[in-house]
Design a protein around this motif. Structure first.
Motif, PDB file in Angstrom:
ATOM      1  N   ARG A 230       0.832  -1.205   0.000  1.00  0.00           N
ATOM      2  CA  ARG A 230       0.000   0.000   0.000  1.00  0.00           C
ATOM      3  C   ARG A 230       0.868   1.257   0.000  1.00  0.00           C
ATOM      4  N   PRO A 231       0.334   2.374  -0.474  1.00  0.00           N
ATOM      5  CA  PRO A 231       1.084   3.635  -0.476  1.00  0.00           C
ATOM      6  C   PRO A 231       1.076   4.296   0.894  1.00  0.00           C
TER       7      PRO A 231
ATOM      8  N   GLY B 256       1.631   9.012  -0.947  1.00  0.00           N
ATOM      9  CA  GLY B 256       1.200   8.304  -2.149  1.00  0.00           C
ATOM     10  C   GLY B 256       2.216   7.334  -2.706  1.00  0.00           C
ATOM     11  N   LYS B 257       3.401   7.281  -2.098  1.00  0.00           N
ATOM     12  CA  LYS B 257       4.452   6.378  -2.555  1.00  0.00           C
ATOM     13  C   LYS B 257       4.541   5.177  -1.618  1.00  0.00           C
ATOM     14  N   PRO B 258       5.028   4.028  -2.123  1.00  0.00           N
ATOM     15  CA  PRO B 258       5.190   2.858  -1.245  1.00  0.00           C
ATOM     16  C   PRO B 258       6.127   3.180  -0.088  1.00  0.00           C
ATOM     17  N   ARG B 259       5.783   2.705   1.105  1.00  0.00           N
ATOM     18  CA  ARG B 259       6.623   2.947   2.264  1.00  0.00           C
ATOM     19  C   ARG B 259       7.853   2.034   2.226  1.00  0.00           C
TER      20      ARG B 259
END
Length: 346
Positions: A204-205, A209-212
């Protein structure tokens, strides 16, 4: 300067998995913000607690401790931890599942980050029906299987999955894989560290909004693959008594549900006391000075070691409190430290 019990300004943290229960729990105006953590008592440099009451109001906790370390921390705590508060306590509201994660022990954390390791415990305050969390492995796996399951996204299949309810307690020594899942609000006591290795995050982002970021290799070095028979700490609640639920090298934790005034003389431990009010407002009055505070539900106080002899009085019929401190009490018989306290439930 005469010391007194410290209250603190709200210290709320927005996270992707957070909910909307912490602000009302603390008596604050609700918002739509996803608040996952309330850092109740913190000396972590990136998010230090600010004292909200008395003559030290507006001063950060680290500065206050630096000015009177023996009196606030306790002489033995000050010596052992070199003037630093060794605990961090939080309230956590998970609306969604947290990442699968693990924390390093003191040796690894110091080697890799120059910080303290992270052993922690959870006390479940509220849990929606059917909610669960992960703690430990349900069967033995190899480091090679760990790497494969991270790669194919099946790591949860080998984790111990626990259905939970209010009052449940879990002890999480450094190295134990774990994750809080959605629908749970809990109190957390941990070593004063912000080091977490994220193993798996459901693709999930994050808030941006970016992947962790994942920390697969560091986590592999930190993981303890040992399987335990029971990961849940069992204990027997007793009204109007401080019941020990965790006894560890890093902290002791007691829970108490009081229906009448209760005397707490903890001077013998030579330690600060952190008191978290889980349910029902109460009054705390110091015996030596007469200073008193109102500790509201959803809030926490730090009681300096030098004045840790006080009375607690429930104001709404009953109060439930969680106390955390360092046990420095002298013993003629050597103290046996268990990985977690195990009391048969009646």
């Amino acid at each position: 300067m005469q010391l007194y019990p410290f209250l603190f300004e709200p210290n709320l943290h927005s996270v992707i998995w957070g909910g909307n229960q912490l602000r009302p729990f603390k008596g604050l105006e609700p918002t739509d913000e996803s608040i996952g953590e309330s850092w109740e008592v913190s000396a972590v440099p990136t998010s230090t607690s600010i004292i909200s009451n008395g003559v030290l109001a507006g001063k950060d906790l680290v500065t206050a401790i630096n000015e009177q370390p023996n009196a606030i921390l306790g002489k033995k705590v000050n010596e052992k931890y070199q003037g630093k508060l060794p605990l961090l306590v939080k309230f956590i509201d998970a609306k969604r599942d947290l990442s699968i994660q693990v924390h390093p022990n003191d040796e690894m954390a110091m080697r890799e980050h120059g910080k303290m390791g992270k052993t922690e415990m959870w006390y479940i305050i509220k849990a929606d029906e059917g909610t669960h969390l992960y703690a430990g492995f349900k069967r033995e796996i190899t480091p090679e299987e760990y790497q494969q399951r991270i790669a194919d996204g099946t790591i949860t299949e080998v984790l111990a999955d626990h259905q939970v309810k209010s009052g449940d307690v879990f002890y999480l020594p450094a190295g134990r894989v774990h994750a809080i899942c959605g629908g749970i609000m809990l109190a957390e006591v941990q070593q004063s560290s912000d080091v977490t290795y994220r193993i798996y995050d459901y693709n999930r982002p994050g808030m941006d909004g970016k992947p962790r970021e994942l920390h697969t290799e560091l986590a592999a070095k930190a993981l303890d693959y040992q399987v335990e028979e029971n990961y849940r700490t069992e204990y027997c609640e007793t009204p109007d008594k401080a019941v020990q639920i965790i006894e560890s090298p890093y902290f002791d934790v007691r829970v108490m549900e009081i229906n009448k005034p209760m005397h707490r003389n903890l001077i013998k431990y030579d330690s600060f006391i952190i008191t978290m009010c889980i349910e029902g407002d109460c009054k705390i009055q110091v015996r030596s000075t007469g200073d008193e505070i109102i500790l509201k539900e959803g809030h926490s106080a730090l009681i300096p070691a030098v004045i840790a002899d006080y009375d607690v009085t429930p104001l709404d019929g009953a109060s439930k409190l969680l106390d955390a401190f360092i046990d420095n009490k002298d013993r003629s018989i050597p103290h046996k430290v268990s990985r977690f306290l195990h009391i048969t439930q009646k």
